[in-house]
Design an enzyme around this catalytic site. Sequence first.
Site, short mmCIF file in Angstrom:
data_model
loop_
_atom_site.label_atom_id
_atom_site.label_comp_id
_atom_site.label_asym_id
_atom_site.label_seq_id
_atom_site.Cartn_x
_atom_site.Cartn_y
_atom_site.Cartn_z
N HIS A 60 5.09 35.53 -46.41
CA HIS A 60 6.08 36.43 -47.02
C HIS A 60 7.44 36.10 -46.41
O HIS A 60 7.56 35.95 -45.19
CB HIS A 60 5.67 37.87 -46.72
CG HIS A 60 6.40 38.90 -47.52
ND1 HIS A 60 7.75 39.14 -47.38
CD2 HIS A 60 5.97 39.76 -48.47
CE1 HIS A 60 8.11 40.10 -48.21
NE2 HIS A 60 7.05 40.49 -48.89
N ARG A 86 14.77 43.80 -51.71
CA ARG A 86 15.45 42.90 -52.65
C ARG A 86 15.41 43.45 -54.06
O ARG A 86 16.35 43.31 -54.83
CB ARG A 86 14.83 41.50 -52.58
CG ARG A 86 15.26 40.72 -51.34
CD ARG A 86 14.46 39.46 -51.12
NE ARG A 86 13.14 39.76 -50.58
CZ ARG A 86 12.03 39.11 -50.89
NH1 ARG A 86 12.08 38.09 -51.75
NH2 ARG A 86 10.88 39.44 -50.35
#
Length: 603
Positions: A235, A255
């Site tokens: 990740h 995000r």
Amino acid sequence: MNYETHEHDVLVIGAGGAGLRAAIEASAAGVSVGLVCKSLLGKAHTVMAEGGIAAALANVDDRDSWKVHFADTMRGGQYVNNWRMAELHAKEAPDRVRELEAWGAVFDRTKDGRILQRNFGGHRYPRLAHVGDRTGLEMIRTLQDHGIHQGIDVHMECTIVTLLKDGERIAGAFGYERERGRFKLFRAKAVVLATGGVGRAYKITSNSWEYTGDGHALAYDAGADLVDMEFVQFHPTGMIWPPSVRGILVTEAVRGEGGVLRNSEGRRFMFDEVPENYRAQTADNEEEGWRYTQGDKAARRPPELLTRDHVSRCIMREVKAGRGSPHGGVFLDIAWIKSRIPHGAEHIKKKLPSMYHQFKQLADLDITQEPMEIGPTTHYIMGGVRVDADSQMSSVPGLFAAGECAAGINGANRLGGNSLSDILVFGKRAGEFAAKYAGGEKSANIDAPQVDEAARRTLEPFDRGGSGEGPYQVQYALQEMMQNLVGIVRNETEMRRALDGLEPLRERASRVGVAGHREYNPGWHAALDLHNLLTVSEAITRTAIERRESRGGHFREDYPDKEKKFASINFIVRKGRDGRMEVASAPIPEMPDELKQIIEEMK
Ligand SMILES: Cc1cc2nc3c(=O)[nH]c(=O)nc-3n(C[C@H](O)[C@H](O)[C@H](O)COP(=O)(O)OP(=O)(O)OC[C@H]3O[C@@H](n4cnc5c(N)ncnc54)[C@H](O)[C@@H]3O)c2cc1C
């Protein structure tokens, strides 16, 4: 040897989302169900999930459908996914989410009262049903509340160390209670593995202590096939500072809510390189990217929301080029949205409450004021037990697997949010088919020597006592080696070194000793985990060597491109007759025309 015996039609090993959902379904079918978990009920990995559950409910964008979700999942997995699993998953996820709602899950809402959905990497439309950034907690709470009324027998803090067989078919499992160290024998007609991931094979990981690849190794030792083990997901956003918290996840939802990645020069480097197959769907300027995160349907997603494999590699590139942050990562900035949103700081705290507290408490940093320092962390394994797509049964009769320890749906890379929907869809299916299987079987026989042998092996570390090497030294050496030699960027030379390094580590593991007694003895538990960690590490390394190309989570600097010959095969791992690990390739079955057409249409 003394052990407590329990008998169930279906034994579910693992009480995360997949295990709980399987247990609920099996129990609803009227068979007796036992549910075993390593820690306390409710403490599984699923509880840590933050961002949300991917399901094409089309509540926020009515252009969404199962077809778009299917195409996104296949594109994300770079087309080596089990297409039937991807199809079932996309079709059934919305019902599983609505069912969770009916069972009491309190999702965030749209203005008109429907389940709210947010943007996430690789998903074309806002698709993640969520509860702030605590979605996993709500999922576990709901499944647990529902499950405890089903008459499921729960065996908490019990670690399974061996599956038991009667000839070819599954017959039960053997484990120990963590608290008292006593042994437990489970007789079962069907067993569902739902043990989660393998992150603890690596030094930097978002995974907790429980994720030592137990289900993978249990299945492998019982004769089941593993598939796609080379595909590990790193990740892009884990905490990197202070060192004690390195690896802890920073959810992609940051995000999704407008957070941007910048290098030490303050530049949004994600615009520098957009993969060809995502170019048409990706914003080419910052303004368009921002509008997308705010729900403008005419805008395309910002490059920060490209798939995890790509974002991780871009971060590594910046760090290697000397444009990283002081502690070897890059900056993730959500504070900047205050310039665009009234009451921005309050908005951030409301949308990302856990992230706010995580950074405040662990790094003394206020994310509403300052950028976070982040870097890639080992997060998820796409590989796992090879199962039949519809029933989730493995190649061992009566042995089922679901959730992160099973494989197929994600191919070379998982899209964020697809795990929480995977565990609901395939947890339910595993429970349903395990119950059906158990209903048609007589009780299996478990011969005493099989159990005595399992007990003997489990106690071996005590035989060597405090004079043997400590298990943690071996564990750290393995984690260091996997991190450095079979990590985000791989090459043949380093992976061969890792393979050579596994043998001496196995030797050392066979000599580790523990002092003290069986009650709550973490050293003993760690000694027993080593076999599983070594098994999954070997499977990852061997298949990663064989896949001489780069695809999804598997990036080879010596073969940086995708190769056609690997586009139509999966790598399978199984135990050979001589006890050694074998790797074989298996052709991916031809996709039906209607699914091919969906992929074409969505390109
Ligand atoms: C921090 C974090 C955030 C995440 N956020 C998201 C997200 O927003 N959306 C998303 O889709 N995915 C997310 N994921 C991934 C997702 O949470 C996991 O992939 C998923 O929850 C796995 O569920 P599972 O039921 O397969 O296993 P888990 O939830 O991992 O549960 C495994 C169970 O198996 C038990 N177990 C293991 N070994 C044994 C053994 N030997 N004997 C007995 N029991 C055993 C454990 O005790 C546990 O009960 C996140 C992961 C992390 C770490």
